[in-house]
Design a protein around this motif. Structure first.
Motif, PDB file in Angstrom:
ATOM      1  N   LYS A 141      43.314 -73.597 -66.118  1.00  0.00           N
ATOM      2  CA  LYS A 141      43.245 -73.262 -67.537  1.00  0.00           C
ATOM      3  C   LYS A 141      41.876 -72.689 -67.870  1.00  0.00           C
ATOM      4  O   LYS A 141      40.881 -73.119 -67.307  1.00  0.00           O
ATOM      5  CB  LYS A 141      43.417 -74.475 -68.451  1.00  0.00           C
TER       6      LYS A 141
ATOM      7  N   ARG B  86      46.673 -75.847 -73.508  1.00  0.00           N
ATOM      8  CA  ARG B  86      46.566 -74.661 -72.645  1.00  0.00           C
ATOM      9  C   ARG B  86      45.114 -74.330 -72.294  1.00  0.00           C
ATOM     10  O   ARG B  86      44.867 -73.507 -71.419  1.00  0.00           O
ATOM     11  CB  ARG B  86      47.179 -73.441 -73.344  1.00  0.00           C
TER      12      ARG B  86
ATOM     13  N   PRO C  92      46.265 -66.429 -70.557  1.00  0.00           N
ATOM     14  CA  PRO C  92      47.016 -67.668 -70.357  1.00  0.00           C
ATOM     15  C   PRO C  92      46.671 -68.286 -68.995  1.00  0.00           C
ATOM     16  O   PRO C  92      46.243 -67.571 -68.086  1.00  0.00           O
ATOM     17  CB  PRO C  92      48.485 -67.242 -70.415  1.00  0.00           C
ATOM     18  N   ALA C  93      46.873 -69.562 -68.881  1.00  0.00           N
ATOM     19  CA  ALA C  93      46.562 -70.270 -67.617  1.00  0.00           C
ATOM     20  C   ALA C  93      47.444 -69.753 -66.493  1.00  0.00           C
ATOM     21  O   ALA C  93      48.566 -69.396 -66.693  1.00  0.00           O
ATOM     22  CB  ALA C  93      46.765 -71.763 -67.813  1.00  0.00           C
TER      23      ALA C  93
END
Length: 134
Positions: free
Chosen positions: A4, A32, A133-134
Motif C-alpha cells: 500500500k 487502502r 492503488p495498492a
C-alpha cells in the motif's frame, strides 16, 4: 514496505493539523493507504479542540498520541506532507513532499478549527485521488 502507498503527516506538535489529517485519511481511504503522523517537537497530548472538531464529523481521534518525527518514518513513507515544520523534516530522495499551508489550531476555539478541519478534508481527498492503488 507494504504494497500500500504510505503517507506521513508532519507538523510541529503533532497535536492538531497532522492528527486531523491522519484521521481523515484513515477514515476516507478505508485501509487502502498506510497512515502515519509525527511532530518535530511533539506535544504531551492531542489538541482537545481538534478532537472535538473531528468528533463532530464522526471521526474519533481520541486514541491518537503525538509522536516524535524520525528519519525512519520519513524513509518508510511514499508521501510526506508537512504542515509548518519546514526544515525540521528530513529529506530523502524518491519521496514525494508536499507542504500544506494551514492555520495552526493551537489555542483556537472550535469555530476557528472547523474551517481548518474542512480544508484538511479537501486536501486529503485530493491526495487520495492522486495516489496509485495498492
Amino acid at each position: 514496505m507494504s504494497d500500500k502507498p504510505s503517507v506521513l503527516f508532519v507538523c510541529v506538535h503533532n497535536a492538531g493539523r497532522s492528527q486531523m489529517a491522519a484521521g481523515w485519511l484513515t477514515h476516507l481511504a478505508g485501509g487502502r493507504i498506510e497512515v502515519r503522523s509525527a511532530g518535530s517537537a511533539p506535544a504531551e497530548s492531542v489538541n482537545p479542540v481538534a478532537v472535538e472538531a473531528m468528533r463532530e464529523v464522526g471521526i474519533d481521534i481520541t486514541g491518537a498520541t503525538p509522536k516524535v518525527l524520525t528519519a525512519e518514518a520519513v524513509q518508510e513513507s511514499d508521501v510526506v506532507v508537512t504542515m509548518g515544520c519546514g526544515d525540521a523534516c528530513p529529506f530523502f530522495p524518491g519521496r514525494r513532499y508536499e507542504d500544506w499551508k494551514l492555520d495552526d489550531p493551537a489555542g483556537q476555539g472550535i469555530e476557528a478549527v472547523r474551517p481548518i478541519r474542512d480544508e484538511i478534508r479537501a486536501r486529503v481527498e485530493r491526495l487520495i485521488a492522486e495516489l496509485p492503488p495498492a
